[in-house]
Design an enzyme around this catalytic site. Structure first.
Site, PDB file in Angstrom:
ATOM      1  N   TYR A   1       0.613  -1.213   0.006  1.00 45.35           N
ATOM      2  CA  TYR A   1       0.010   0.084   0.103  1.00 45.35           C
ATOM      3  C   TYR A   1       0.903   1.411  -0.040  1.00 45.35           C
ATOM      4  O   TYR A   1       0.554   2.171  -0.887  1.00 45.35           O
ATOM      5  CB  TYR A   1      -1.048   0.063   1.216  1.00 45.35           C
ATOM      6  CG  TYR A   1      -1.934   1.125   1.348  1.00 45.35           C
ATOM      7  CD1 TYR A   1      -3.142   1.109   0.678  1.00 45.35           C
ATOM      8  CD2 TYR A   1      -1.625   2.283   2.007  1.00 45.35           C
ATOM      9  CE1 TYR A   1      -4.065   2.187   0.584  1.00 45.35           C
ATOM     10  CE2 TYR A   1      -2.650   3.391   2.179  1.00 45.35           C
ATOM     11  CZ  TYR A   1      -3.931   3.241   1.402  1.00 45.35           C
ATOM     12  OH  TYR A   1      -4.646   4.347   1.506  1.00 45.35           O
TER      13      TYR A   1
ATOM     14  N   THR B   1     -13.655   6.524   7.778  1.00 48.09           N
ATOM     15  CA  THR B   1     -14.712   5.943   6.381  1.00 48.09           C
ATOM     16  C   THR B   1     -15.048   4.690   6.840  1.00 48.09           C
ATOM     17  O   THR B   1     -14.356   3.922   7.748  1.00 48.09           O
ATOM     18  CB  THR B   1     -13.804   6.235   5.161  1.00 48.09           C
ATOM     19  OG1 THR B   1     -12.754   5.092   5.194  1.00 48.09           O
ATOM     20  CG2 THR B   1     -13.523   7.492   4.820  1.00 48.09           C
TER      21      THR B   1
HETATM   22  N1  LIG Z   1      -9.487   6.046   5.001  1.00 48.16           N
HETATM   23  C1  LIG Z   1      -8.323   6.342   5.252  1.00 48.16           C
HETATM   24  O1  LIG Z   1      -8.049   6.539   6.494  1.00 48.16           O
HETATM   25  C2  LIG Z   1      -7.412   6.741   3.920  1.00 48.16           C
HETATM   26  C3  LIG Z   1      -6.304   7.337   4.210  1.00 48.16           C
HETATM   27  C4  LIG Z   1      -5.501   7.605   3.384  1.00 48.16           C
HETATM   28  C5  LIG Z   1      -5.944   7.530   2.026  1.00 48.16           C
HETATM   29  N2  LIG Z   1      -7.166   6.676   1.692  1.00 48.16           N
HETATM   30  C6  LIG Z   1      -7.470   6.319   0.206  1.00 48.16           C
HETATM   31  O2  LIG Z   1      -8.759   7.109   0.087  1.00 48.16           O
HETATM   32  C7  LIG Z   1      -9.312   6.128  -1.053  1.00 48.16           C
HETATM   33  C8  LIG Z   1     -10.916   6.011  -0.458  1.00 48.16           C
HETATM   34  O3  LIG Z   1     -10.884   5.455   0.678  1.00 48.16           O
HETATM   35  P1  LIG Z   1     -12.019   5.139   1.588  1.00 48.16           P
HETATM   36  O4  LIG Z   1     -11.544   5.072   2.974  1.00 48.16           O
HETATM   37  O5  LIG Z   1     -12.985   6.042   1.320  1.00 48.16           O
HETATM   38  O6  LIG Z   1     -12.491   3.839   1.483  1.00 48.16           O
HETATM   39  P2  LIG Z   1     -14.032   3.142   1.075  1.00 48.16           P
HETATM   40  O7  LIG Z   1     -13.519   1.614   1.449  1.00 48.16           O
HETATM   41  O8  LIG Z   1     -15.089   3.503   1.974  1.00 48.16           O
HETATM   42  O9  LIG Z   1     -14.296   3.320  -0.280  1.00 48.16           O
HETATM   43  C9  LIG Z   1     -13.504   2.957  -1.433  1.00 48.16           C
HETATM   44  C10 LIG Z   1     -14.318   2.593  -2.613  1.00 48.16           C
HETATM   45  O10 LIG Z   1     -13.476   2.099  -3.636  1.00 48.16           O
HETATM   46  C11 LIG Z   1     -14.158   1.022  -4.430  1.00 48.16           C
HETATM   47  N3  LIG Z   1     -13.501   0.181  -5.132  1.00 48.16           N
HETATM   48  C12 LIG Z   1     -12.395  -0.879  -4.608  1.00 48.16           C
HETATM   49  N4  LIG Z   1     -11.834  -1.428  -5.646  1.00 48.16           N
HETATM   50  C13 LIG Z   1     -12.245  -1.009  -6.751  1.00 48.16           C
HETATM   51  C14 LIG Z   1     -12.182  -1.206  -8.023  1.00 48.16           C
HETATM   52  N5  LIG Z   1     -11.418  -2.287  -8.517  1.00 48.16           N
HETATM   53  N6  LIG Z   1     -12.700  -0.629  -8.899  1.00 48.16           N
HETATM   54  C15 LIG Z   1     -13.776   0.341  -8.588  1.00 48.16           C
HETATM   55  N7  LIG Z   1     -13.985   0.727  -7.102  1.00 48.16           N
HETATM   56  C16 LIG Z   1     -13.471   0.006  -6.242  1.00 48.16           C
HETATM   57  C17 LIG Z   1     -15.139   0.355  -3.292  1.00 48.16           C
HETATM   58  O11 LIG Z   1     -16.109  -0.442  -3.686  1.00 48.16           O
HETATM   59  C18 LIG Z   1     -15.456   1.482  -2.217  1.00 48.16           C
HETATM   60  O12 LIG Z   1     -16.854   1.896  -2.468  1.00 48.16           O
HETATM   61  C19 LIG Z   1      -8.490   5.056  -1.280  1.00 48.16           C
HETATM   62  O13 LIG Z   1      -7.870   5.278  -2.488  1.00 48.16           O
HETATM   63  C20 LIG Z   1      -7.773   4.758  -0.075  1.00 48.16           C
HETATM   64  O14 LIG Z   1      -6.531   4.140  -0.180  1.00 48.16           O
HETATM   65  C21 LIG Z   1      -7.896   6.222   2.682  1.00 48.16           C
END
Ligand SMILES: NC(=O)c1ccc[n+]([C@@H]2O[C@H](COP(=O)([O-])OP(=O)(O)OC[C@H]3O[C@@H](n4cnc5c(N)ncnc54)[C@H](O)[C@@H]3O)[C@@H](O)[C@H]2O)c1
Length: 262
Positions: free
Chosen positions: A153, A188
């Site tokens: 990651y 989230t």
């Molecule tokens: N939540 C955190 O703490 C955090 C921190 C840093 C970065 N992020 C990044 O933010 C972004 C969103 O994360 P989040 O926390 O909202 O997660 P989440 O799990 O709530 O949402 C992620 C969404 O991506 C979709 N998804 C997964 N694989 C997919 C694919 N192959 N094609 C299309 N859609 C797909 C899922 O169905 C889901 O709806 C991600 O890229 C994550 O790495 C999150």
């Protein structure tokens, strides 16, 4: 917040728009008058979000290189040319030591978080370039900026930040801006699941940040909204961390920790 120049009336596609940060970005853009396409591998949930914001839903798997350009072309034919792209689709990783880490999981994370981010950016950006206008925001992570026990990651997100600058340089003369927002620990469904499984401890994450709190999805969406809008018309190729001061605060451990509130 309707009527912000450069957003109202534009068509926006949000990958990962069915949940968390992507969902919040979809709601913010719809609230500002954009026509939003919620694009997610979870189509049922994408439809629910789209319905609630008066937008559209499409089933999109960002890892599917055979279909992604076709899916984007389909959206543009049916709804209109994309001027905004927010690339939030992604998956998290369980912290694992190298001797225990399965390459099958490494491949899965890299496939979605790195290769999928590139594929979706390329499909959307190349289409925008042909029309000479567009703005894309990638979602990175603080895990791409610091050492963390996430061997797939972390490098994937570091690559997303590097890719942002590469694409910004390639597409700048074609009128397309590309920026990145790197969230810290954001409450989230993704993080909530990790907390519930005991993979992350909220009190440690809060204690390690300068502001003493987790990030809300809305904090991230507002930064995305800024970068997308014409308020940021001369900004391209940058990465904005939205992390409640985690990057600034963690090294204070070496000096006995952060001072208490005055
Ligand atoms: N939540 C955190 O703490 C955090 C921190 C840093 C970065 N992020 C990044 O933010 C972004 C969103 O994360 P989040 O926390 O909202 O997660 P989440 O799990 O709530 O949402 C992620 C969404 O991506 C979709 N998804 C997964 N694989 C997919 C694919 N192959 N094609 C299309 N859609 C797909 C899922 O169905 C889901 O709806 C991600 O890229 C994550 O790495 C999150």
């Amino acid at each position: 917040m309707t009527g912000i120049r450069g957003v109202a009336g534009q068509v926006a596609l949000v990958t990962g728009g069915a949940s968390g940060i992507g969902e919040c970005c979809a709601r913010l853009l719809a609230g500002r008058g954009a026509t939003v396409v919620v694009a997610d591998v979870n189509f049922a949930r994408a439809e629910q979000v789209a319905q609630s914001i008066g937008g559209h839903a499409t089933r999109l798997d960002i890892t599917d290189d055979r279909r992604i350009a076709h899916e984007i072309a389909n959206v543009e034919k049916q709804i209109g040319p994309l001027e905004i792209g927010v690339l939030s689709a992604g998956v998290a990783q369980v912290p694992t030591r190298t001797e225990d880490y399965q390459m099958s999981d490494w491949d899965r994370i890299i496939d979605i978080d790195l290769r999928g981010a590139y594929l979706s950016a390329a499909a959307i950006g190349n289409s925008m370039c042909r029309r000479g206008r567009g703005s894309i925001v990638m979602i990175g992570s603080t895990a791409g900026l610091r050492s963390v026990p996430l061997h797939a990651y972390g490098p994937a997100k570091a690559a997303v930040i590097a890719m942002t600058a590469n694409l910004a340089a390639e597409w700048g003369r074609s009128g397309v801006r590309v920026n990145c927002v790197s969230p810290g620990y954001t409450l989230t469904p993704m993080l909530q699941g990790m907390i519930e499984r005991g993979e992350r401890d909220p009190s440690i994450m809060e204690g390690d940040s300068a502001l003493g709190r987790l990030v809300e999805a809305d904090d991230v969406a507002r930064a995305v909204g800024f970068l997308i809008s014409d308020e940021a018309s001369a900004i391209t190729g940058v990465n904005i961390p939205v992390e409640a001061g985690w990057l600034s605060a963690t090294s204070w451990h070496t000096y006995g920790g952060l001072p208490p509130a005055r």
